[in-house]
Design a protein around this motif. Structure first.
Motif, mmCIF file in Angstrom:
data_model
loop_
_atom_site.group_PDB
_atom_site.id
_atom_site.type_symbol
_atom_site.label_atom_id
_atom_site.label_comp_id
_atom_site.label_asym_id
_atom_site.label_seq_id
_atom_site.Cartn_x
_atom_site.Cartn_y
_atom_site.Cartn_z
ATOM 1 N N VAL A 129 81.887 17.197 -58.446
ATOM 2 C CA VAL A 129 80.890 18.481 -59.496
ATOM 3 C C VAL A 129 80.333 18.320 -60.443
ATOM 4 C CG1 VAL A 129 80.779 21.014 -59.990
ATOM 5 C CG2 VAL A 129 82.507 19.896 -57.746
ATOM 6 N N ALA A 130 80.781 18.001 -61.589
ATOM 7 C CA ALA A 130 80.587 17.279 -63.204
ATOM 8 C C ALA A 130 79.175 16.932 -62.962
ATOM 9 C CB ALA A 130 81.638 16.815 -63.662
ATOM 10 N N ALA A 131 79.443 15.255 -62.365
ATOM 11 C CA ALA A 131 78.365 14.418 -61.977
ATOM 12 C C ALA A 131 77.651 15.275 -60.724
ATOM 13 C CB ALA A 131 79.677 12.891 -60.981
ATOM 14 N N PHE A 132 77.809 16.222 -60.145
ATOM 15 C CA PHE A 132 76.103 16.568 -59.076
ATOM 16 C C PHE A 132 75.414 17.354 -60.158
ATOM 17 C CE2 PHE A 132 75.449 20.781 -57.728
ATOM 18 C CZ PHE A 132 74.378 20.305 -56.861
ATOM 19 N N PHE A 133 76.407 18.018 -61.205
ATOM 20 C CA PHE A 133 74.911 18.495 -61.962
ATOM 21 C C PHE A 133 74.491 17.621 -62.970
ATOM 22 C CE2 PHE A 133 77.949 22.426 -60.859
ATOM 23 C CZ PHE A 133 76.536 23.180 -60.587
ATOM 24 N N ALA A 134 75.522 16.853 -63.509
ATOM 25 C CA ALA A 134 74.837 15.960 -64.764
ATOM 26 C C ALA A 134 74.015 14.051 -63.949
ATOM 27 C CB ALA A 134 75.395 14.956 -65.198
ATOM 28 N N SER A 135 73.387 14.916 -62.618
ATOM 29 C CA SER A 135 72.471 13.795 -61.886
ATOM 30 C C SER A 135 71.536 14.574 -61.726
ATOM 31 C CB SER A 135 73.102 13.152 -61.312
ATOM 32 O OG SER A 135 73.731 14.429 -59.630
ATOM 33 N N PHE A 159 71.025 8.525 -65.660
ATOM 34 C CA PHE A 159 72.451 8.770 -65.018
ATOM 35 C C PHE A 159 73.499 8.123 -65.608
ATOM 36 C CE2 PHE A 159 75.726 9.293 -61.964
ATOM 37 C CZ PHE A 159 75.822 10.226 -62.749
ATOM 38 N N LYS A 160 73.139 6.538 -65.200
ATOM 39 C CA LYS A 160 74.500 6.198 -65.683
ATOM 40 C C LYS A 160 74.302 5.996 -66.964
ATOM 41 C CE LYS A 160 75.369 2.463 -63.119
ATOM 42 N NZ LYS A 160 76.216 0.794 -63.125
ATOM 43 N N GLN A 161 73.126 5.503 -67.670
ATOM 44 C CA GLN A 161 73.511 5.412 -69.564
ATOM 45 C C GLN A 161 74.025 6.601 -70.317
ATOM 46 O OE1 GLN A 161 72.749 2.518 -70.807
ATOM 47 N NE2 GLN A 161 72.486 3.257 -72.742
ATOM 48 N N ALA A 162 73.360 7.539 -69.601
ATOM 49 C CA ALA A 162 73.393 9.420 -70.438
ATOM 50 C C ALA A 162 75.016 9.591 -70.184
ATOM 51 C CB ALA A 162 72.507 9.974 -69.758
ATOM 52 N N ASN A 163 75.501 8.501 -69.250
ATOM 53 C CA ASN A 163 77.436 8.982 -68.586
ATOM 54 C C ASN A 163 78.026 8.473 -68.889
ATOM 55 O OD1 ASN A 163 76.702 12.804 -67.850
ATOM 56 N ND2 ASN A 163 75.146 11.328 -66.566
#
Length: 214
Positions: free
Chosen positions: A106-112, A202-206
């Protein structure tokens, strides 16, 4: 809108200077499902993008592109693109709860994606590109609601979060040519200039927030 971007992109984006460095696109694992494999459903705009977002996470075996959230029992890409089926482009995520939690998904969903964009994500417009977090039970709904509350408290976004939180009903896999589309069509203008750059950002920010596959 995605198809329009691809058509226009063929005319001018291919002539532009871009990043030609090879990118290792994550694909579904070929291993058999674990005995306790679980499934989750998310819509966050183009399902090509959502596929590689979730398949890049350790613990996710596969993300299948498809349609959900509508009433049409026989959806296909052409019908869904009209916006009249009620369906959104959705991914069916198969994951191992011993390696990755539902809350992390869910966190990845909102972050992407941008949860404040209504009926669109980036250049893709229409209800078929709206963001939806589907839940299958009360616990999953609580996880989603808690993440939204956390984002609201963080003041990360100035706009209102418009992501729908809906009970899961049915999922319809998309046509075979949509599966692993980015891996199979890296030369596509939309993939090259929208999908891959969005995923890399997304990968770089997370990079410290999630456990990515190497």
């Amino acid at each position: 809108m995605k198809r329009l971007f691809i058509t226009l992109g063929a005319l001018f984006l291919l002539a532009a200077c871009g990043n030609t460095q090879p990118v290792n696109i994550p694909v579904k694992d070929q291993t058999k499902p674990s005995s306790n494999e679980a499934v989750a459903y998310f819509a966050e705009g183009c399902f090509w993008h959502a596929e590689i977002v979730f398949q890049s996470l350790v613990g996710v075996r596969d993300a299948v592109s498809g349609y959900a959230g509508g009433t049409d029992k026989h959806p296909d890409y052409e019908k869904v693109c009209t916006g009249e089926t009620g369906h959104a482009e959705t991914v069916q995520v198969f994951y191992d709860p011993s390696k990755i939690s539902y809350s992390t998904l869910v966190a990845a969903f909102f972050a992407s994606m941008d949860p404040t964009e209504l009926n669109r994500q980036g250049p893709d417009e229409g209800t078929q590109y709206r963001s939806i977090a589907f839940y299958r039970n009360a616990q999953e709904k609580k996880v989603i609601d808690d993440e939204i509350a956390k984002l609201n408290a963080s003041k990360k976004y100035s706009g209102k979060i418009v992501t729908q939180v809906l009970p899961f009903n049915s999922f319809y896999p998309a046509e075979s040519y949509h599966q692993e589309y980015i891996k199979n069509h890296p030369e596509n203008p939309y993939v090259e200039h929208v999908s891959i750059p969005d995923w890399l950002r997304f990968k770089q920010a997370n990079k410290t927030n999630f456990n990515f596959k190497s």
